[in-house]
Design an enzyme around this catalytic site. Sequence first.
Site, PDB file in Angstrom:
ATOM      1  CD  GLN A  10      37.101  42.657  51.984  1.00 41.07           C
ATOM      2  OE1 GLN A  10      37.511  42.947  50.862  1.00 41.07           O
ATOM      3  NE2 GLN A  10      37.921  42.332  52.954  1.00 41.07           N
ATOM      4  CG  ASP A  32      24.601  43.074  45.926  1.00 41.78           C
ATOM      5  OD1 ASP A  32      25.687  43.493  46.335  1.00 41.78           O
ATOM      6  OD2 ASP A  32      24.479  42.028  45.244  1.00 41.78           O
ATOM      7  CB  ILE A  33      23.408  42.298  40.930  1.00 41.56           C
ATOM      8  CG1 ILE A  33      22.692  41.717  39.694  1.00 41.56           C
ATOM      9  CG2 ILE A  33      24.419  41.284  41.477  1.00 41.56           C
ATOM     10  CD1 ILE A  33      23.304  42.008  38.401  1.00 41.56           C
ATOM     11  CE1 TYR A 140      41.517  45.621  41.784  1.00 43.12           C
ATOM     12  CE2 TYR A 140      39.178  45.573  41.262  1.00 43.12           C
ATOM     13  CZ  TYR A 140      40.209  45.896  42.119  1.00 43.12           C
ATOM     14  OH  TYR A 140      39.931  46.520  43.312  1.00 43.12           O
TER      15      TYR A 140
HETATM   16  C1  VAH Z   1      41.787  42.673  45.108  1.00 45.46           C
HETATM   17  N1  VAH Z   1      41.084  43.270  47.362  1.00 45.46           N
HETATM   18  O1  VAH Z   1      42.495  41.828  45.610  1.00 45.46           O
HETATM   19  C2  VAH Z   1      41.265  43.795  46.001  1.00 45.46           C
HETATM   20  C3  VAH Z   1      42.222  44.957  46.027  1.00 45.46           C
HETATM   21  C4  VAH Z   1      44.624  45.681  46.272  1.00 45.46           C
HETATM   22  C5  VAH Z   1      43.674  44.524  46.277  1.00 45.46           C
HETATM   23  O2  VAH Z   1      42.093  45.716  44.883  1.00 45.46           O
HETATM   24  O3  VAH Z   1      41.499  42.639  43.947  1.00 45.46           O
END
Ligand code: VAH
Length: 315
Positions: A10, A32-33, A140
């Site tokens: 994105q 990109d992969i 994440y």
């Molecule tokens: C996500 N778009 O949703 C990303 C971002 C703050 C959100 O890190 O993981």
Amino acid sequence: KILVTGSAGQLGTELIQMLCEVYGPDAIIASDINHNAAKKFPFCSFIALDVMDQVSLRKVIISENVTQVYHLAAVLSASAEQKPLMAWDLNMDSLLILLDLAKELKLDKIFWPSSIAVFGKESPKENTGQNSVQTPNTVYGISKMAGERWCDYYHQHHHVDVRSIRFPGLIGYKAKPGGGTTDYAVDIFHKAISGASFQSFLKKDTRLPMMYMPDAIQATLDLMEAPKESITVRSSYNLAAMSFTPEEIYLELKKYYPDFSINYVPDYRQEIAANWPQTIDDLQARKDWNWQSKFDLSQMTKDILTNLPNWLDKF
Ligand code: VAH
């Protein structure tokens, strides 16, 4: 030359376009992969590249005379919860590989996106500060918090000029997001325009920090062009533009599409969003490199509704 990883994502899709405008397409290598992503970038070079493959990455940097890398390849918050260890490996090891190559090959600059996801339940919800406590409880967020520490470490110990921004949820109409918790705010536009109703996977009052893609791209360029002496943060800069809830963006769209309807069916992503900040204090970025957002919710909505229909017509 400037190499961009994760170019088909994105942020990458729009960043490549801006980098080509600013530095000329000959200076940009998209990667990109997914080798099929090549067709998205007919205007600059493209290389299929696995960011976990240190040998190939090193070869590309040397043979293509790469001096800067924008490392965007990552697994986002929602997807990472489905495959925790793979997401940790990709998000963490690819950054470490790159930081070590930057040190060895003396790259000029590295850009690496972090996220408000580094903040968690114990962080202040309002005006979350540059140095507010970080207790991420998503794979994440953990990978972004650890990544920030490594960026600061490689700058401090090896003078790697790595620069980073903690992006809020990013909203753009030129590329579909992949696996984020804030992706609803992109999808809602497509549903409004196509006359469909919208089902939100977050509760109506879930307020999150958000940013229109042109602001995010401009901030990235401003940070990368800032003189290194003015950069006081080598983990990652807080950045803010607006905050809204699913209900607020729905009501904004309803001004243009009176028949547009919404229902709320929270899923596992509600828990992720509930632990993120609602508003961010980005004073340090404003002070260090004159950050200033340009789009609020109504300006963004107007801009997307003006451009998206024509954009869709192209396909
Ligand atoms: C996500 N778009 O949703 C990303 C971002 C703050 C959100 O890190 O993981």
